[in-house]
Design an enzyme around this catalytic site. Structure first.
Site, short mmCIF file in Angstrom:
data_model
loop_
_atom_site.label_atom_id
_atom_site.label_comp_id
_atom_site.label_asym_id
_atom_site.label_seq_id
_atom_site.Cartn_x
_atom_site.Cartn_y
_atom_site.Cartn_z
N GLU A 164 0.88 -1.12 0.12
CA GLU A 164 -0.17 0.07 -0.04
C GLU A 164 1.11 1.31 0.18
OE1 GLU A 164 -2.26 -0.18 3.66
OE2 GLU A 164 -2.80 -2.36 3.21
N LYS A 170 2.24 4.60 1.47
CA LYS A 170 2.23 4.86 2.66
C LYS A 170 1.92 6.63 2.74
CE LYS A 170 5.01 4.94 6.96
NZ LYS A 170 4.82 6.42 7.36
N ASP A 201 1.21 10.25 3.65
CA ASP A 201 1.74 11.28 4.71
C ASP A 201 0.90 12.24 5.54
OD1 ASP A 201 3.89 12.33 5.90
OD2 ASP A 201 4.69 13.34 4.23
N TYR A 242 -6.73 1.83 6.17
CA TYR A 242 -5.69 0.84 5.88
C TYR A 242 -6.01 -0.28 6.83
CZ TYR A 242 -2.81 3.44 9.17
OH TYR A 242 -2.55 4.48 10.32
N LYS A 293 10.56 3.19 2.73
CA LYS A 293 10.39 4.68 2.44
C LYS A 293 10.97 5.26 1.44
CE LYS A 293 9.23 7.27 5.71
NZ LYS A 293 9.86 7.37 6.96
N CYS A 313 10.65 45.62 -16.44
CA CYS A 313 10.66 44.12 -17.07
C CYS A 313 11.89 43.84 -17.70
CB CYS A 313 9.40 44.05 -18.14
SG CYS A 313 9.64 42.53 -18.95
N CYS A 329 11.47 43.11 -21.55
CA CYS A 329 11.05 44.30 -22.58
C CYS A 329 11.52 45.49 -22.14
CB CYS A 329 9.77 44.41 -23.12
SG CYS A 329 8.84 44.84 -21.66
N CYS A 377 4.46 43.12 -15.87
CA CYS A 377 4.68 43.93 -16.98
C CYS A 377 3.44 44.20 -17.89
CB CYS A 377 5.80 43.16 -17.82
SG CYS A 377 6.14 43.65 -19.52
N CYS A 417 5.26 42.34 -25.18
CA CYS A 417 6.51 42.02 -24.29
C CYS A 417 6.67 40.46 -24.80
CB CYS A 417 6.47 42.13 -23.04
SG CYS A 417 7.86 41.22 -22.08
S1 IVH Z 1 -0.24 0.17 8.75
C1 IVH Z 1 1.00 -1.56 12.88
N1 IVH Z 1 -0.65 0.95 6.38
O1 IVH Z 1 2.51 5.05 9.16
C2 IVH Z 1 1.22 -0.73 11.57
N2 IVH Z 1 0.34 2.50 8.08
O2 IVH Z 1 4.88 4.12 11.02
C3 IVH Z 1 0.00 0.05 11.37
N3 IVH Z 1 0.64 4.90 7.44
O3 IVH Z 1 1.29 5.43 12.17
C4 IVH Z 1 0.26 1.03 10.31
N4 IVH Z 1 -0.06 4.78 5.51
O4 IVH Z 1 0.29 6.88 10.52
C5 IVH Z 1 -0.25 1.38 7.54
N5 IVH Z 1 -0.97 2.28 4.39
C6 IVH Z 1 -0.74 2.16 5.59
C7 IVH Z 1 -0.19 3.39 5.85
C8 IVH Z 1 0.20 3.81 7.48
C9 IVH Z 1 0.42 5.53 6.39
C10 IVH Z 1 1.35 5.58 8.69
C11 IVH Z 1 0.56 5.68 9.74
C12 IVH Z 1 1.34 4.85 10.91
C13 IVH Z 1 2.70 5.19 10.39
C14 IVH Z 1 3.45 4.10 10.92
#
Ligand code: IVH
Length: 677
Positions: free
Chosen positions: A117, A119, A121, A232, A321, A415, A418, A433, A438
């Site tokens: 999945e 991750k 942010d 998730y 990551k 500018c 020109c 400008c 120009c």
């Molecule tokens: S699973 C026990 N799935 O990442 C594992 N976490 O460092 C539970 N996060 O606190 C997390 N996308 O905020 C999981 N697809 C995803 C995620 C995800 C973002 C974040 C979440 C968690 C942190 C873990």
């Protein structure tokens, strides 16, 4: 006491039911059935009825997303199952080690299947549903105890207040679901605009904005923030779902109306997971929200249980990551660029630095005020950031690195291209400008004219436009259609073949939809969206030319500023002359398809991968012209997935849901169209 008429009760119930359904279709399935206007009408009617009959108050009504009275502090709550974090990996070898470790603990040499999945942010939250109703929500906190943010989470549109009852299974007695709350790039941009217009400091990035919005003691503020969620996983559950795998869990969440990320790829081997990581990292900049890596999870739940957790993180999952999207570097110089509408944008020239895998040499400083607010000086050490596919920008100055030799930047009085005097209007942040001849503006206008959403002329890139203008071969965008193939051949980095290709592409672009044509003209305040509205309303250029400011202003979605800008544009003789020169070269505006040709009426399409001859935009236009709809994600409502090469996770989703998958040939056949030449 006023007796409530049963008709009113019935109407309120019907509206609530319909609005819950439309919320689900819109926010979770990305597949609305009614127009925004229709939705707003229903919402207004329900709000009015609820105001007139306060006894019908229901906390779970779709109108209850405006926030509750402010708190003085958050209560805390213990998570019934701790919300752990994830171990991190930064290289393929660490992922291979992870898989080896998993198989060692499970004492197996067999391949393990993983679900992977993006991750996200943002911030982790836990939501509790009892008997299908959202009763509590909390932050992750320290993983053991979180803060209760129920009122805030209730304001998030993609959070269902009631679980979806499909009739297929029992609604869980209690279900704890976990997900990530975030703000998209577009939401972030709007939010910061709003902050600035209220003279409030802008947020540094979408994650900070999401955190600040979610941890508001006054939930009516949260209600105004563009928060979204993807789910998730689950915490504790009292259900009869008997889930066997993580992918099954995710699909069940989706069925219950809990939105899952469309880029999840189920049941892959560790090698496929590593390949997908590369694919996601490549796509990362195209996504509408920030992701900072990929999460790899052992799919089988009984294997997950055997692997168990350490005190900090599960042994069955790992976060792979991406490279950081922020770096520090030095501002070597600041110069100024002139855009299509004459706006002068200060640009920082940076000591080249690799950010998230791409070299960054320049960053936009937006405008004079922004430089002042951040106090950016030439020679400063700064934090730069890339977010999504936007131009890199300077987040802040690292003041501790100042030597005292830094130089303050001043906006030029003329500018830089020109030489005419520049102007900054009262109340505006932009310096302009105003010389319409120009060359810098001309170049940008032509680039815009040939860009993707406009005439979409393949091969007429930025460098070529600059050469053509500098050589005097283009003095307006109308000249594009009068370009001479032999003369093009003589240009730098141009051969006979590319010249021929370019002439063909120009020829091909001549049949154009009215909305694209309007957008291409580069009228101030007329972006793609407004151009579509105007085209839909006025149908032809003649009608629009004949319309008064008042008539244009009366169109829904068009304000007085836009109307004035349109009228002024067409009033100017130079613009009229350029337009008539465009038509001299056989440019033809295509009209709306007739009703009887709507062969795809109400069919829902999803597009994925690269098609052989059609761009995604072209395919979308064809579907819409034939009465069909295009959705961004695959759901049960999808009728067809049109798949090209490198299709990605939508194909998996379509297969999982049994959606019919067709290729370009089948798609064109459906429209009774031959293969494009
Ligand atoms: S699973 C026990 N799935 O990442 C594992 N976490 O460092 C539970 N996060 O606190 C997390 N996308 O905020 C999981 N697809 C995803 C995620 C995800 C973002 C974040 C979440 C968690 C942190 C873990």
């Amino acid at each position: 006491m006023k007796q409530i008429d049963t008709d009113i009760v019935n109407r309120v119930n019907a509206l609530r039911k319909a609005l819950h359904r439309h919320n689900h279709l819109y926010y979770v399935l990305d597949n609305p059935e009614v127009s925004d206007a229709e939705y707003d009408r229903m919402m207004r009617e329900l709000t009015a009825l609820e105001e007139a009959w306060p006894k019908l108050y229901d906390p779970d009504s779709p109108t209850s997303r405006v926030g509750a009275p402010p708190l003085s502090e958050f209560e805390t709550i213990a998570h019934s199952i701790p919300m752990l974090s994830l171990g991190n990996a930064f290289a393929d070898s660490e992922i291979i080690d992870f898989d080896r470790r998993v198989r060692k603990i499970l004492r197996t040499v067999d391949k393990i299947l993983y679900t992977v999945e993006p991750k996200l942010d943002g911030l982790a939250v836990e939501l509790v549903y009892e008997n299908g109703k959202l009763i509590a929500a909390s932050t992750r906190g320290d993983g053991i105890n979180g803060e209760v943010i129920t009122a805030n989470v209730r304001t998030i549109r993609s959070v269902p207040l009631l679980l979806q009852d499909t009739g297929k299974r029992n609604i869980p007695l209690r279900l704890e679901v976990r997900g990530e709350v975030f703000i998209s790039h577009e939401g972030f941009r709007c939010l910061n605009e709003e902050q600035l217009s209220q003279k409030l400091p802008p947020f540094a990035n979408p994650r900070n904005a999401a955190a600040g919005s979610l941890r508001q003691l006054d939930s009516s503020i949260t209600a105004k923030r563009p928060l979204e969620i993807f789910f998730y996983g689950v915490g504790d559950e009292f259900t009869d779902l008997e889930l066997k795998s993580h992918w099954e869990t995710l699909q069940t969440l989706q069925e219950l109306g809990l939105r899952i990320n469309p880029l999840i790829r189920p049941e892959v081997t560790i090698e496929e997971a590593v390949d997908y990581y590369k694919e996601l990292e490549g796509k990362r900049h195209l996504l509408p929200y920030d992701i900072d890596g990929m999460v790899i999870k052992v799919d089988n739940l009984s294997l997950q249980a055997k692997l168990a957790t350490t005190s900090r993180s599960p042994r069955w999952a790992i976060a792979y990551k991406f490279k950081a999207m922020q770096e520090t570097t030095r501002v070597l110089n600041i110069d100024v660029q002139v855009g299509r509408t004459g706006v002068l944008t200060p640009v920082a020239h940076l000591q080249p630095v690799s950010v998230g895998g791409a070299m960054v040499k320049r960053a936009t400083l937006h405008n004079e005020d922004e430089i002042g607010r951040k106090d950016i000086r030439i020679g400063d050490t700064v934090l730069v950031q890339r977010a999504g596919d936007v131009i890199p920008e300077v987040v802040k100055v690292i003041e501790s690195k100042r030597t005292g030799l830094e130089k303050t930047f001043r906006m030029p009085l003329n500018c830089p291209v020109c030489g005419s005097t520049v102007i900054r209007a009262k109340g505006e942040t932009a310096t302009r400008c105003i010389n319409s001849t120009c060359l810098a503006q001309l170049k940008e206008r032509i680039k815009h004219f040939s860009s993707k959403g406009a005439f979409d002329i393949d091969g007429l890139g930025d460098k070529l436009v600059e050469q053509l203008v500098d050589k005097g071969m283009l003095a307006s965008y109308a000249d594009i259609f009068h370009l001479d193939e032999v003369k093009i051949q003589g240009l730098e980095r141009m051969g006979a073949i590319s010249a021929e290709k370019l002439v063909l592409a120009i020829e091909k672009s001549k049949n154009i939809k009215f909305s694209r044509f309007l957008y291409a003209l580069g009228i101030r305040h007329v972006g793609e969206h407004v151009a579509k509205i105007l085209a839909e309303e006025f149908k032809s250029l003649d009608n629009l030319l004949a319309a008064t400011k008042e008539q244009i202003e009366a169109v829904e979605g068009v304000g007085s500023v836009i109307a004035e800008s349109v009228v002024n544009f067409f009033k100017q003789n130079t613009n009229r002359e350029v337009i008539s020169r465009i038509f001299d070269s056989n440019v033809c505006i295509l009209f709306q398809t007739h009703e009887k040709e709507k062969t795809l009426e109400n069919k829902v399409f999803v597009l994925t991968g690269t098609l052989e001859d059609l761009t995604r935009d072209q395919a979308k236009e064809m579907i819409e012209a034939a009465g069909g709809k295009v959705s961004g994600s695959v759901s049960r409502k999808t009728d067809y997935l049109v798949a090209g090469s490198s299709p990605g996770s939508k194909l998996d989703m379509a297969k999982a849901l049994g959606v019919e998958i067709i290729d370009q040939a089948a798609f064109l056949k459906m429209l009774s169209l031959p293969k494009p030449q």
